[in-house]
Design a protein around this motif. Structure first.
Motif, mmCIF file in Angstrom:
data_model
loop_
_atom_site.group_PDB
_atom_site.id
_atom_site.type_symbol
_atom_site.label_atom_id
_atom_site.label_comp_id
_atom_site.label_asym_id
_atom_site.label_seq_id
_atom_site.Cartn_x
_atom_site.Cartn_y
_atom_site.Cartn_z
ATOM 1 N N UNK A 132 -4.551 0.559 -4.773
ATOM 2 C CA UNK A 132 -4.694 -0.891 -4.923
ATOM 3 C C UNK A 132 -3.402 -1.592 -4.508
ATOM 4 N N UNK A 133 -2.274 -1.012 -4.944
ATOM 5 C CA UNK A 133 -0.988 -1.604 -4.590
ATOM 6 C C UNK A 133 -0.766 -1.622 -3.088
ATOM 7 N N UNK A 180 -5.040 5.641 -8.090
ATOM 8 C CA UNK A 180 -5.740 4.364 -7.936
ATOM 9 C C UNK A 180 -4.747 3.213 -7.879
ATOM 10 N N UNK A 181 -3.727 3.304 -8.715
ATOM 11 C CA UNK A 181 -2.694 2.268 -8.702
ATOM 12 C C UNK A 181 -2.034 2.175 -7.339
ATOM 13 N N UNK A 182 -1.772 3.333 -6.727
ATOM 14 C CA UNK A 182 -1.145 3.332 -5.410
ATOM 15 C C UNK A 182 -2.080 2.747 -4.357
ATOM 16 N N UNK A 197 -10.987 -8.045 -5.066
ATOM 17 C CA UNK A 197 -11.289 -6.812 -5.786
ATOM 18 C C UNK A 197 -11.171 -5.639 -4.823
ATOM 19 N N UNK A 198 -10.502 -4.583 -5.259
ATOM 20 C CA UNK A 198 -10.396 -3.377 -4.443
ATOM 21 C C UNK A 198 -11.094 -2.249 -5.195
ATOM 22 N N UNK A 199 -11.988 -1.566 -4.508
ATOM 23 C CA UNK A 199 -12.646 -0.425 -5.137
ATOM 24 C C UNK A 199 -11.949 0.841 -4.658
ATOM 25 N N UNK A 200 -11.091 1.416 -5.504
ATOM 26 C CA UNK A 200 -10.410 2.632 -5.051
ATOM 27 C C UNK A 200 -11.348 3.832 -5.139
ATOM 28 N N UNK A 254 -5.619 -12.013 -4.310
ATOM 29 C CA UNK A 254 -5.913 -10.583 -4.295
ATOM 30 C C UNK A 254 -7.386 -10.349 -4.595
ATOM 31 N N UNK A 269 3.978 -0.220 -12.965
ATOM 32 C CA UNK A 269 4.385 0.902 -12.116
ATOM 33 C C UNK A 269 5.913 1.007 -12.135
ATOM 34 N N UNK A 310 4.695 -6.478 -7.140
ATOM 35 C CA UNK A 310 4.605 -5.903 -5.805
ATOM 36 C C UNK A 310 3.956 -4.528 -5.833
ATOM 37 N N UNK A 311 3.889 -3.928 -7.006
ATOM 38 C CA UNK A 311 3.436 -2.538 -7.054
ATOM 39 C C UNK A 311 1.949 -2.388 -7.310
ATOM 40 N N UNK A 312 1.433 -3.137 -8.282
ATOM 41 C CA UNK A 312 0.121 -2.766 -8.805
ATOM 42 C C UNK A 312 -1.042 -3.440 -8.092
ATOM 43 N N UNK A 313 -0.781 -4.523 -7.376
ATOM 44 C CA UNK A 313 -1.901 -5.261 -6.815
ATOM 45 C C UNK A 313 -2.721 -5.958 -7.897
ATOM 46 N N UNK A 314 -2.141 -6.125 -9.066
ATOM 47 C CA UNK A 314 -2.684 -6.918 -10.193
ATOM 48 C C UNK A 314 -3.933 -6.348 -10.870
ATOM 49 N N UNK A 315 -4.708 -5.529 -10.154
ATOM 50 C CA UNK A 315 -5.994 -5.141 -10.703
ATOM 51 C C UNK A 315 -5.848 -4.434 -12.049
ATOM 52 N N UNK A 316 -4.924 -3.459 -12.091
ATOM 53 C CA UNK A 316 -4.751 -2.723 -13.340
ATOM 54 C C UNK A 316 -4.058 -3.583 -14.395
ATOM 55 N N UNK A 361 -2.692 -4.354 -1.561
ATOM 56 C CA UNK A 361 -2.034 -5.625 -1.816
ATOM 57 C C UNK A 361 -0.959 -5.885 -0.763
ATOM 58 N N UNK A 362 -0.145 -4.842 -0.521
ATOM 59 C CA UNK A 362 0.941 -5.004 0.425
ATOM 60 C C UNK A 362 0.406 -5.152 1.849
ATOM 61 N N UNK A 420 -5.125 7.882 -12.382
ATOM 62 C CA UNK A 420 -4.683 6.536 -12.712
ATOM 63 C C UNK A 420 -3.598 6.085 -11.724
ATOM 64 N N UNK A 447 -2.039 -13.240 -7.733
ATOM 65 C CA UNK A 447 -3.267 -12.679 -8.297
ATOM 66 C C UNK A 447 -4.517 -13.411 -7.783
#
Ligand code: FES
Ligand code: FES
Lengths: 935, 199
Positions: free
Chosen positions: A729-730, A725-727, A770-773, A768, B112, B149-155, A733-734, A722, A765
């Motif tokens: 996607x994040x 995947x969060x990292x 869709x990102x498939x991790x 951004x 996060x 800034x952390x999650x990229x919104x998806x979650x 984003x950055x 979890x 949002x």
């Protein structure tokens, strides 16, 4: 709930004397708890036990040293962060949420000038204002500090000159924020404005007033802070290669954009010890810096890390405002809280360096990378910060994942009168990685090969050494590429989509923990230490100094302990906040925490486990070798019904000591070359990643939209999928922010135009995609349970993937980031003019005709896939160094085998001959100590 | 030489009594006519869960609900919402149980570093209150004013969808006051597997 095993009831809480009376005060520690959420002890889940231990967990890359300690408890399960309950209930206390009784509010007076000498400061009017409790200026603190011991160039407040707009001049503590702000306007400062420099190329020139004076180490009279030269391999021959890509890149400066502005609270307690509350990534450096700035021994300072509202590298320097708070608190004798507004956050900066990078990639007729030549000039702003390291990282971190014939790097970092640049997620590697990957795409275009195939045919294998001597252990690069190729439908899309629609690929490579601790010799002192303490309640308290900045390091460490001891996560308590109780830790940067801290935690847990198993041995009579740890229970391997509960065993083990403690440490193995700078970029393991991005470009407006991204990252082993995947996607984003919209814009007079979140454009949002991790697990031999980093590496590939996709969409190469619509449109216009096209919609859609090389490379990729697998499984144990692809024998020194093979880190005049190279010009200066007039 | 600029800030106009219901309790605080709701909530009412990210309406960290509607408290004067019903992140849980939206943010990675979380939570709670089955577009529209800034919104989007699902099924979040695992597991069962099958 599955059925578990009943404990032998302890039932002895009614100890009786022989005469039948109860013994007062001699009761057993009774069965505690209220029943708990799961009163049954689960057996080990056979599907989570690795093959090597007789379980059913597939291990395609063979066993791992930590396999015997896998209990199936938490590793590999999607685990919510252990502190997430605090965060969602609003109880997490960030810097500005620390409110101490009787506090004062601190405010900072900042420089309105880019560069000026301070003639005088008069604070008397401010001090006289009712409600003002303390005023301080640079006079109160003359000691230097800085994050790197070699480049300490900061002060709490300006000493003799201010170096950028927003530089700290004075500070005030008052009863209220209003009074503090008003007091600032009563401080009279006389400045003598000096000529400031803003363009990084001006920093290369001699100056009358260099921004810093480094004494005899000063490079000429210039503003060059650091220069790096590295040359390895066939750096001459590569220039004759048939396929060449040369590009000149401009990257804008970036800010981390964390949501929590800096804040700090300082308080000298009644015993005269400093308690400093701060949202820090690296509390230990602050601890050191405070001690030397305030002249107070370290044991008289307690640095307390609050919750950190995002760091990304931006909260890893010791900051001047932290010193200011401590000074004001000392002067006033009361707690002082300083919190920044959003604008001040940009003045302290430490974001990504604005850079100009000249990138040359050469490929030979066999489709190999004959060499990479990089010249990187980076703009450090007014202070050194991490810049020493950044200058190295811009070069050395692109010596992998590909096998290369030559590597020539010149890098320089200059001071300018801007807020200081520093470390930001993907430290130093992001910009140059983008340039390399785009150049590779360009070379492929010339050769007529698919960039996927080209990459797959040029990868370094696992267990090898790079051209500059980095030791690569595991790599999942190939699998990452395969996965994104498959999942994105690459083969049906590449160069096959209509104009305006494109797809691109990019790879990444990043360190998993820096091999060299900045402050000490790793031989003498480990990188990370973790203490465990298990008391009568059976829970385990973990003491670690690793800073959880939202990435979930507390969770990862808790998981590591819980896995080895087979305890549910709620029995693990993390104490990672206070330097008083935490063992020294280098903090959260260079993606080191998971790798180093979890390794230390595992070691400590193994020690604890041994003690408890020995106790269980005494109780049930089976040797620890035949005992298994299941959920809160220790039992006999062959008959799970025979066992004791965790608590019973713990109590037995505590019979002598009352409490169980254990300690574990991690240090990196000896590795790396011996040349100057060999330690930069050295890491015990490296992460790899490959992304594909699909974009839509409007040729008429230059507007780019990313539609979807497939992001494969090799993190060794996902301890917590979890979070990984969060990292990922994040990071996307950055990274996409950097390609498309984020930029610190400086105006003609050098002023920062957008110190706010409105004009500094972070993706919302809506932008951004869709990102498939995709998680790839290469099972690193030294990582904790096989894990490597996942926090920074995932950022790198998204930039080149998007830029390459833009080319695929409209056939235009950009080399300036961010690719804002106006920039892209002017590039499109230029291209149209060059091609004599009126309407951008008539731009030729790039197409792909595979050349003869394509089939060769496909074959080579297949052979290499086989080679890599053999090496992964240790069936092939031969040594491998970068160069084998070019016919070298890995067991003999390469320079011996070829005349032209260079290995040098000191340039000769010929090495710097190219007048167009920017950073190379930094060598036109001679260090003061080496100049004759000083001799 | 720079001329000293004097910004008169003190003394400012006298404070007056300001009253509102915050998370179900009546509060009366002294505030200036120019006091910002964010400051009053953080410094006087004590709801530090309301975060200050930018002070200028660009980040959404300071969002609170006023009579059920999301409002940026940094752009609102305290006296504008005098007497209204204010909900902050602290008011979402019912004391024992987490609100489903809190539960889901915690469990699905919606948070996060957590600094943006209070803002996201109240905004999406308001959304789910009106529409427990929002489309993805509706979710995005609801949180468009919040930066993360952390999650990229998806979650975050997933978390909101999951929370909607929980609400539709009438579920509440977990009980925060219930004890977790007991280190001394007991149970009535006998072994169910033959010896030797443990591994
Ligand atoms: S603090 Fe209100 S929107 Fe940022
Ligand atoms: S979780 Fe860190 S900003 Fe959203």
């Amino acid at each position: 709930m599955s059925k578990g095993y009943r404990q032998a009831p302890s039932g002895s809480s009614d100890k009786k004397r022989k005469d039948g009376k109860r013994i007062a005060g001699k009761q057993d520690f009774g069965v505690p708890g209220s029943g708990g959420s799961n009163p049954y002890s689960e057996l080990q889940d056979i599907e989570r036990i690795p093959n090597s231990q007789g379980g059913q967990l597939e291990q395609p890359r063979g066993p791992h040293v930590h396999d015997p300690h896998i209990t199936g408890q938490t590793i590999g399960k999607a685990t919510p962060l252990v502190d997430s309950r605090w965060k969602v209930t609003g109880q997490a206390e960030y810097g500005d949420d620390i409110r101490l009784p009787n506090e004062l509010v601190g405010r900072i007076l900042r420089s309105p000038h880019h560069y000026a000498r301070i003639v005088s400061i008069d604070t008397s009017a401010a001090e006289a204002l009712p409600g003002v409790r303390a005023v301080s200026t640079g006079m109160d603190s003359v000691n230097r500090f800085g994050v790197l011991p070699v480049t300490k160039d900061e002060h709490a407040m300006a000493q003799d000159k201010v170096r950028h707009v927003g530089d700290l001049v004075a500070c005030v503590a008052a009863e209220s924020e209003e009074i503090a702000i008003e007091a600032l306007s009563y401080i009279h400062v006389d400045y003598e404005v000096m000529e400031s420099i803003h363009d990084m190329e001006d920093g290369l020139l001699d100056s009358e007033n260099p921004i810093h004076d480094r004494g005899k180490y000063h490079i000429g009279e210039s503003n060059v802070q650091k220069r790096v030269f590295q040359q390895f391999g066939h750096t001459d021959a590569m220039h004759d290669a048939p396929f060449q890509s040369k590009s000149d890149w401009t990257f804008a400066g970036l800010h981390h954009g964390f949501t929590e502005p800096h804040a700090v609270v300082a308080h000298w307690d009644p015993n005269g010890r400093l308690q400093l509350y701060t949202p820090q990534q690296v509390p230990h450096y602050v601890h050191r810096a405070l001690s030397s700035v305030l002249d107070v021994p370290m044991h008289q300072i307690n640095v307390i890390r609050t919750f950190v509202g995002g760091g990304f590298g931006g909260k890893s320097d010791p900051f001047p405002h932290e010193m200011c708070a401590a000074i004001l608190a000392k002067k006033s004798g009361r707690p002082v809280r300083i919190n920044f507004d959003r604008e001040e956050v940009y003045w302290i900066n430490r974001g990504r360096h604005p850079s100009r990078i000249q990138m040359e990639v050469y490929a030979d007729e066999k489709g190999r990378i004959a060499g990479i030549e990089t010249d990187a000039l980076i703009d450090g702003g007014a202070f050194a910060s991490f810049g020493h390291v950044t200058t190295y990282y811009n070069g050395v971190l692109h010596t992998s994942p590909y096998e290369i014939g030559g590597f020539h790097y010149t890098g320089a970092r200059v001071w300018t009168n801007k807020p200081a640049s520093g470390a930001m997620r993907g430290h130093g590697a992001v910009n140059s990685r983008c340039a390399v990957e785009v150049a590779i795409d360009d070379v492929c275009e010339q050769m007529g090969v698919d960039p996927m195939t080209f990459r797959l045919a040029n990868l370094l294998p696992p267990h090898c050494r790079t051209i500059t001597g980095f030791r690569i252990t595991s790599t999942g690069m190939r699998e990452c590429l395969d996965e994104v190729r498959k999942q994105s439908g690459w083969d049906d899309k590449f160069r096959k989509m209509p104009l305006g629609r494109g797809i691109g690929v990019g790879c990444g490579f990043f360190i998993s923990g820096s091999g060299l601790p900045i402050h000490w010799d790793p031989e003498n002192f480990p990188h990370a230490t973790v203490h465990l303490q298990c008391d009568m309640d059976g829970g385990v308290t973990v003491h670690t100094g690793a800073a959880d900045i939202g990435q979930g390091s507390d969770t990862a460490v808790a998981q590591a302990v819980s896995e080895v001891l087979a305890l549910p996560l709620d029995m693990i308590r993390i104490r990672s906040r206070e330097s008083d109780t935490a063992p020294v830790d280098l903090g959260s940067y260079s993606s080191r925490v998971t790798f180093m801290n979890c390794n230390a935690a595992i070691r400590a847990a193994i020690e604890l486990r041994e003690k408890v198993l020995n106790a269980a041995w005494e109780i049930i009579g089976y040797h620890p070798d035949s005992l298994v740890l299941g959920d809160r229970r220790i039992y006999y391997k062959r008959d799970p019904a025979i066992g004791v509960s965790w608590l019973q065993a713990v109590h037995k083990a505590q019979a002598d000591t009352g409490s169980l403690i254990a300690s574990g440490a991690y240090r990196t193995p000896p590795m790396g070359g011996v040349h100057k700078g060999a330690a930069a970029g050295l890491a015990p393991a490296y992460s790899f990643s490959a992304y594909v991005a699909e974009v839509e470009v409007d040729p008429e407006t230059g507007f780019v939209r990313v539609i979807k991204a497939w992001a494969a990252h090799d993190c060794g082993k996902a301890l917590n999928p979890l979070a990984v995947e969060g990292q990922i996607i994040g990071s996307c984003h950055m990274g996409m922010g950097q390609v498309l919209s984020e930029e610190m814009r400086y105006g003609r007079t050098g002023h920062l135009l957008n110190p706010d979140l409105l004009d500094y454009k972070i993706m919302s949002v809506h932008e951004m995609p869709e990102v498939v991790p995709i998680i790839v697990e290469s099972n690193d031999p030294e990582g904790p349970f096989g894990a490597k980093e996942a926090g920074e590496g995932p950022l790198l590939p998204i930039l080149p993937a998007v830029v390459n996709a833009i080319y695929d969409a409209i056939g235009v190469r950009v080399n300036e980031l961010p690719v804002s619509p106006d920039r892209l449109y002017s590039t499109i216009e230029k291209q149209c003019r060059k091609m004599g096209i009126k309407d951008p919609l008539d731009l030729p859609n790039p197409s792909f005709e595979p050349s003869a090389l394509q089939a060769d490379l496909e074959n080579r990729a297949k052979e290499h896939a086989h080679r890599d697998l053999q090496r992964d499984l240790l069936k092939d144990r031969s040594s491998y160094v970068n160069g084998v692809l070019f016919g070298f024998d890995p067991d003999r020194p390469l320079p011996e085998q070829s005349e032209g093979w260079r290995e040098s880190v000191t340039p000769t005049p010929e090495d710097l001959a190219d007048p167009k190279k920017r950073a190379a010009r930094a060598w036109s200066h001679v260090e003061r100590r080496k100049r004759r007039d000083d001799a | 030489m720079s001329a000293p600029i004097h910004i008169p800030m003190v003394p400012s106009d006298p404070m007056e009594a300001w009253t509102a219901r915050v998370n179900g309790a009546q509060f009366t605080e002294l505030a200036h006519s120019h006091s910002i709701l964010l400051d009053v909530l953080r410094d006087h009412v004590g709801t530090l869960g309301v975060k200050r990210g930018c002070d200028m309406g660009t980040c959404g960290c300071c969002a609170v609900l006023v009579d059920g509607e999301p409002v940026l408290s940094c752009l609102t004067l305290a006296f504008e919402v005098e007497g209204k019903d204010i909900t902050t992140v602290e008011g979402l849980a019912d004391g024992h149980h987490l609100h489903p939206i809190q539960q889901c943010f915690a469990d699905h990675g919606g948070s996060q570093c957590g600094f943006c979380t209070p803002g996201f939570l109240v905004v999406s709670a308001a959304l789910l209150d009106k529409e427990p089955n929002p489309s993805e577009a509706a979710i995005k529209e609801a949180i468009e004013g919040n930066l993360c800034r952390c999650t990229g919104y998806q979650q975050i989007v997933t978390s909101i969808q999951e929370a909607g699902e929980m609400l539709r099924n009438g579920l509440t979040g977990e009980d925060r006051t219930e004890a977790a695992s007991d280190p001394h597991p007991v149970g009535p069962d006998e072994p169910t597997l033959p010896p030797g099958d443990a591994r």
